[in-house]
Design a protein around this motif. Structure first.
Motif, PDB file in Angstrom:
ATOM      1  N   SER A 144       0.860  -1.293   0.106  1.00 54.76           N
ATOM      2  CA  SER A 144       0.008   0.127   0.155  1.00 54.76           C
ATOM      3  C   SER A 144       0.738   1.400  -0.054  1.00 54.76           C
ATOM      4  O   SER A 144       2.042   1.017   0.340  1.00 54.76           O
ATOM      5  N   PRO A 145       0.086   2.503  -0.475  1.00 57.05           N
ATOM      6  CA  PRO A 145       0.895   3.657  -0.537  1.00 57.05           C
ATOM      7  C   PRO A 145       0.876   4.547   0.777  1.00 57.05           C
ATOM      8  O   PRO A 145       0.158   4.183   1.703  1.00 57.05           O
ATOM      9  N   PHE A 146       1.575   5.464   0.748  1.00 54.23           N
ATOM     10  CA  PHE A 146       1.639   6.435   2.057  1.00 54.23           C
ATOM     11  C   PHE A 146       0.219   6.931   2.550  1.00 54.23           C
ATOM     12  O   PHE A 146      -0.129   7.545   3.429  1.00 54.23           O
ATOM     13  N   ASN A 147      -0.628   7.422   0.915  1.00 59.53           N
ATOM     14  CA  ASN A 147      -1.631   8.396   1.651  1.00 59.53           C
ATOM     15  C   ASN A 147      -2.718   8.013   2.039  1.00 59.53           C
ATOM     16  O   ASN A 147      -3.449   8.710   2.568  1.00 59.53           O
ATOM     17  N   LYS A 183       2.367  -5.074   3.279  1.00 62.03           N
ATOM     18  CA  LYS A 183       3.312  -4.318   3.235  1.00 62.03           C
ATOM     19  C   LYS A 183       3.108  -2.756   3.250  1.00 62.03           C
ATOM     20  O   LYS A 183       2.906  -2.385   2.079  1.00 62.03           O
ATOM     21  N   GLU A 219       6.651   2.812   4.027  1.00 61.41           N
ATOM     22  CA  GLU A 219       7.527   2.765   5.077  1.00 61.41           C
ATOM     23  C   GLU A 219       7.506   4.261   5.584  1.00 61.41           C
ATOM     24  O   GLU A 219       8.097   4.489   6.669  1.00 61.41           O
ATOM     25  N   LYS A 234      11.909  -1.300  -1.594  1.00 66.01           N
ATOM     26  CA  LYS A 234      11.689  -2.245  -2.720  1.00 66.01           C
ATOM     27  C   LYS A 234      11.982  -3.674  -2.466  1.00 66.01           C
ATOM     28  O   LYS A 234      11.543  -4.563  -2.884  1.00 66.01           O
ATOM     29  N   PHE A 291      -1.876  -4.185  -5.035  1.00 65.09           N
ATOM     30  CA  PHE A 291      -0.765  -3.171  -4.955  1.00 65.09           C
ATOM     31  C   PHE A 291      -1.816  -1.830  -5.468  1.00 65.09           C
ATOM     32  O   PHE A 291      -2.349  -1.756  -6.123  1.00 65.09           O
ATOM     33  N   VAL A 292      -1.167  -0.804  -4.701  1.00 65.41           N
ATOM     34  CA  VAL A 292      -1.690   0.634  -4.698  1.00 65.41           C
ATOM     35  C   VAL A 292      -0.550   1.287  -4.685  1.00 65.41           C
ATOM     36  O   VAL A 292       0.300   1.237  -3.722  1.00 65.41           O
ATOM     37  N   GLY A 293      -0.272   2.127  -5.595  1.00 67.15           N
ATOM     38  CA  GLY A 293       0.939   3.325  -5.495  1.00 67.15           C
ATOM     39  C   GLY A 293       1.002   3.898  -6.851  1.00 67.15           C
ATOM     40  O   GLY A 293       0.149   4.155  -7.745  1.00 67.15           O
ATOM     41  N   SER A 294       2.230   4.578  -7.281  1.00 68.15           N
ATOM     42  CA  SER A 294       2.425   5.294  -8.300  1.00 68.15           C
ATOM     43  C   SER A 294       2.562   4.320  -9.647  1.00 68.15           C
ATOM     44  O   SER A 294       2.815   3.239  -9.420  1.00 68.15           O
ATOM     45  N   GLY A 342      -2.606   2.204  -9.791  1.00 67.21           N
ATOM     46  CA  GLY A 342      -1.500   3.187 -10.201  1.00 67.21           C
ATOM     47  C   GLY A 342      -1.751   4.488  -9.972  1.00 67.21           C
ATOM     48  O   GLY A 342      -3.036   5.019  -9.123  1.00 67.21           O
ATOM     49  N   GLY A 343      -1.011   5.658 -10.421  1.00 64.38           N
ATOM     50  CA  GLY A 343      -1.496   7.119 -10.186  1.00 64.38           C
ATOM     51  C   GLY A 343      -2.626   7.636 -11.039  1.00 64.38           C
ATOM     52  O   GLY A 343      -3.334   6.893 -11.561  1.00 64.38           O
ATOM     53  N   CYS A 358      -5.524   9.979  -4.550  1.00 61.85           N
ATOM     54  CA  CYS A 358      -5.219   9.487  -5.948  1.00 61.85           C
ATOM     55  C   CYS A 358      -6.649   9.972  -6.715  1.00 61.85           C
ATOM     56  O   CYS A 358      -6.648   9.981  -7.580  1.00 61.85           O
ATOM     57  N   GLU A 402       1.932  13.758 -12.788  1.00 63.45           N
ATOM     58  CA  GLU A 402       1.120  13.629 -11.222  1.00 63.45           C
ATOM     59  C   GLU A 402       1.807  14.388 -10.207  1.00 63.45           C
ATOM     60  O   GLU A 402       3.018  13.495  -9.702  1.00 63.45           O
ATOM     61  N   PHE A 438     -13.744  -0.326  -6.840  1.00 65.67           N
ATOM     62  CA  PHE A 438     -12.937   0.896  -7.026  1.00 65.67           C
ATOM     63  C   PHE A 438     -11.849   0.707  -7.947  1.00 65.67           C
ATOM     64  O   PHE A 438     -11.152  -0.260  -7.887  1.00 65.67           O
TER      65      PHE A 438
HETATM   66  P1  NAD Z   1       4.907   4.509  -4.287  1.00 65.94           P
HETATM   67  O1  NAD Z   1       4.601   4.044  -5.509  1.00 65.94           O
HETATM   68  O2  NAD Z   1       5.875   5.235  -4.041  1.00 65.94           O
HETATM   69  O3  NAD Z   1       4.749   3.287  -3.209  1.00 65.94           O
HETATM   70  C1  NAD Z   1       3.775   2.495  -3.230  1.00 65.94           C
HETATM   71  C2  NAD Z   1       4.314   1.256  -2.337  1.00 65.94           C
HETATM   72  O4  NAD Z   1       5.559   0.745  -3.101  1.00 65.94           O
HETATM   73  C3  NAD Z   1       4.825   1.439  -1.061  1.00 65.94           C
HETATM   74  O5  NAD Z   1       4.613   0.358  -0.186  1.00 65.94           O
HETATM   75  C4  NAD Z   1       6.502   1.581  -1.414  1.00 65.94           C
HETATM   76  O6  NAD Z   1       7.395   0.993  -0.288  1.00 65.94           O
HETATM   77  C5  NAD Z   1       6.549   0.588  -2.526  1.00 65.94           C
HETATM   78  N1  NAD Z   1       7.766   0.964  -3.432  1.00 65.94           N
HETATM   79  C6  NAD Z   1       8.111   2.242  -3.832  1.00 65.94           C
HETATM   80  N2  NAD Z   1       8.993   2.089  -4.826  1.00 65.94           N
HETATM   81  C7  NAD Z   1       9.110   0.692  -4.951  1.00 65.94           C
HETATM   82  C8  NAD Z   1       9.869   0.170  -5.867  1.00 65.94           C
HETATM   83  N3  NAD Z   1      10.680   0.861  -6.953  1.00 65.94           N
HETATM   84  N4  NAD Z   1       9.796  -1.336  -6.273  1.00 65.94           N
HETATM   85  C9  NAD Z   1       8.954  -1.718  -5.263  1.00 65.94           C
HETATM   86  N5  NAD Z   1       8.070  -1.332  -4.475  1.00 65.94           N
HETATM   87  C10 NAD Z   1       8.280   0.040  -4.349  1.00 65.94           C
HETATM   88  O7  NAD Z   1       3.675   5.495  -4.225  1.00 65.94           O
HETATM   89  P2  NAD Z   1       3.513   6.490  -2.693  1.00 65.94           P
HETATM   90  O8  NAD Z   1       4.152   7.821  -2.951  1.00 65.94           O
HETATM   91  O9  NAD Z   1       3.471   5.688  -1.447  1.00 65.94           O
HETATM   92  O10 NAD Z   1       1.697   6.848  -2.936  1.00 65.94           O
HETATM   93  C11 NAD Z   1       1.409   7.812  -3.699  1.00 65.94           C
HETATM   94  C12 NAD Z   1       1.008   7.285  -5.211  1.00 65.94           C
HETATM   95  O11 NAD Z   1       0.133   6.314  -5.003  1.00 65.94           O
HETATM   96  C13 NAD Z   1       0.409   8.114  -5.977  1.00 65.94           C
HETATM   97  O12 NAD Z   1       0.853   8.012  -7.509  1.00 65.94           O
HETATM   98  C14 NAD Z   1      -1.164   7.791  -5.806  1.00 65.94           C
HETATM   99  O13 NAD Z   1      -1.886   8.413  -7.141  1.00 65.94           O
HETATM  100  C15 NAD Z   1      -0.992   6.610  -5.871  1.00 65.94           C
HETATM  101  N6  NAD Z   1      -2.245   6.226  -5.186  1.00 65.94           N
HETATM  102  C16 NAD Z   1      -3.288   5.440  -6.281  1.00 65.94           C
HETATM  103  C17 NAD Z   1      -4.172   4.944  -5.660  1.00 65.94           C
HETATM  104  C18 NAD Z   1      -5.622   4.326  -6.460  1.00 65.94           C
HETATM  105  O14 NAD Z   1      -6.293   3.783  -6.138  1.00 65.94           O
HETATM  106  N7  NAD Z   1      -5.178   4.272  -7.967  1.00 65.94           N
HETATM  107  C19 NAD Z   1      -4.616   5.139  -4.231  1.00 65.94           C
HETATM  108  C20 NAD Z   1      -4.008   5.715  -3.573  1.00 65.94           C
HETATM  109  C21 NAD Z   1      -2.760   6.416  -3.958  1.00 65.94           C
END
Ligand code: NAD
Length: 499
Positions: free
Chosen positions: A149-152, A175, A178, A208, A225-228, A250-251, A283, A384, A451
């Protein structure tokens, strides 16, 4: 329950092995390092997955009635402890307390949805599909699943997944980010209090290396997974290459289209709420406001007036409406777009660096910022930014606005503001985005819908929670059975047909 050292939660207890690496966790409102978090290596991940696999052997056979009763108990505890969880989120993420409570409430919705697992995961039965033959289907759990999961949204996003995964009989390794790891550990303790057997819910902290080990581990059967977007793509490609079921969200770059007939006060309120809530670190934040001529000037003026009134300060202070950004590095990156946008020709209508802040000088502050006359090709439009920066793009018509939105590589959320039902009907039909709001700026679906974005905002087939969530965390099995009259005509090497 917080301490200045956060470690993993494996098989029902904190894992106190010596960590080779630790990360700093900040209080964003002061800028000080508040605690440190252990960063897992492959060996720690393997321990967590082994605990999840061991627990799966029992949990998958636990009755639906028993699993449901644990879910209900967890729901009650989460509800009772929501203030504590929200305070923890504020202390590490920085968002204001009411916003953190909102995050917990939306996670709670998914727990409540998962309490319906007896109904949600029911199979089907066809009697006498062929003479003396019945056919039925069941849905069964997958095994240990990973949730990254992401930080937000340190509580809500993991809760999009684990209530359904656990209710369906899987075991989980979370996970978390951090940057704000403590919420996951509190959730682990609540599960234990609710009576969940040890090992069904595990937490590994890390970055990572921890993620990459989860992606290749043979006993991890699915990854949510949720993140960038770049990391989501990596997770999807690596996880599926290792034979896993993967959903990687993703983002985003969410556009809000305002038609000339819209209620402009409603639209201005919505743009401010959705653009600057959680300091733009959502997001589903609105980051581009598309104003159809001639309402651009009027909208910019009304938004500017509202921004001037916004109280920026610590998330824990009762009057604050917007808190700091999550880290100093992120604040600096977001702030760099103020110079970039200006250099590229956008008009800086409101400079967030000049906004008054009622907080300590070391905090990761950046006030709400408004760019006008933004155009595709500028970095403030293309990237973004994930901060309190709203860009206004002017267009001549609905069709031009729609084409802009559909050409964007992201497709998470969008909103239309209008009083024209026909235009709204057209928009929801024609727009290439996964979640659409009509006079609703942040259209996050309720828990019994799913979602998910389109295009670069989601990799994989399944959206999060709702029916997609139940399907993602179960696999179907079809059984064809014959009990009475076991005779089948003796030897017959032909393909079985039904009669
Ligand atoms: P991030 O991609 O940096 O991190 C997300 C997760 O991936 C974290 O747990 C992190 O430890 C891990 N991670 C980071 N870099 C990695 C790598 N190189 N290899 C493997 N794992 C890695 O995202 P963030 O900054 O924590 O969160 C913000 C992002 O999340 C924004 O892009 C936002 O749009 C997105 N987001 C999307 C949604 C959605 O539903 N689409 C929801 C919330 C946040």
């Amino acid at each position: 329950m917080t301490s200045d050292h956060i470690t993993h939660w494996i098989a029902g207890r904190p894992w106190h092995g010596v960590a080779a690496r630790r990360g700093d966790v900040y209080d964003p409102a002061t800028g000080a390092v508040a605690r440190q978090v252990d960063l897992a290596d492959a060996e720690v991940v393997d321990r967590a997955v082994a605990a999840a696999l061991e627990a799966f052997r029992q949990w998958r056979h636990t009755s639906v009635a028993r699993r449901t009763s644990v879910l209900f108990a967890f729901r009650e505890l989460l509800n009772a402890r929501r203030e504590e969880l929200a305070a923890l989120i504020v202390s590490e993420h920085g968002k204001v307390h009411s916003d953190a409570l909102g995050e917990v409430a939306r996670g709670l919705e998914v727990v409540e949805y998962a309490c319906g697992i007896p109904q949600l995961s029911r199979g089907s039965f066809t009697e006498q599909a062929s003479t003396g033959v019945d056919v039925y289907s069941v849905r069964q759990p997958l095994g240990p699943v990973a949730i990254i999961s992401p930080f937000n949204f340190p509580a809500m996003v993991p809760m999009w997944f684990f209530p359904i995964a656990i209710a369906a009989g899987n075991t989980v390794v979370v996970k978390p980010s951090e940057k704000d790891p403590s919420a996951a550990n509190l959730l682990a303790r609540l599960w234990q209090e609710a009576g969940l057997p040890d090992g069904v819910f595990n937490v590994v902290h890390g970055d990572k290396p921890a993620v990459d080990r989860l992606l290749e581990h043979p006993d991890v059967k699915a990854v949510s997974f949720v993140g960038s977007t770049p990391v989501a793509r990596h997770v999807y490609e690596t996880g599926t290459r290792h034979g896993k079921r993967v959903q990687a969200l993703g983002g985003a770059k969410n556009h809000m289209l305002v038609l000339p007939d819209a209620d402009l006060d409603l639209a201005a309120d919505a743009a401010v709420n959705a653009g600057y809530g959680a300091a733009g670190e959502r997001c589903m934040a609105v980051s581009v406001l598309v104003a159809v001529d001639p309402v651009g000037d009027e909208l910019v003026e009304r938004i500017t007036r509202r921004i001037a009134e916004l109280k920026v300060g610590p998330g824990s202070a009762p009057g604050s409406q917007m808190g700091p950004l999550v880290t100093g590095a992120h604040r600096d990156k977001v702030a760099s777009y103020l110079d970039a946008g200006t250099a590229e020709g956008a008009a800086l209508a409101v400079d967030g660096r000049a906004h008054a802040v009622e907080g300590e000088p070391g905090g990761f502050w950046l006030g709400p910022t408004l760019f006008d006359h933004v155009k595709p090709g500028m970095s403030v439009y293309e990237d973004e930014i994930f901060g309190p920066v709203l860009s206004v793009v002017r267009v001549g018509s609905y069709d031009e606005g729609l084409a802009l939105i559909n050409a964007n590589p992201y497709g998470n959320g969008t909103a239309l503001f209008t009083n024209d039902g026909g235009a709204a009907r057209r928009f929801q039909h024609e727009v290439e985005v996964g979640m659409v709001g009509i006079n609703v700026p942040i259209p996050v679906p309720v828990a019994y819908y799913s979602f998910g974005g389109w295009k670069n905002s989601l990799f994989g087939d399944a959206h999060a929670y709702g029916e997609d969530g139940v399907r993602f965390f179960t696999r179907g099995k079809a059984v064809t059975q014959r009990w009475l009259d076991p005779s089948h005509g003796g030897i017959n090497l032909g393909f079985p047909t039904n009669s």
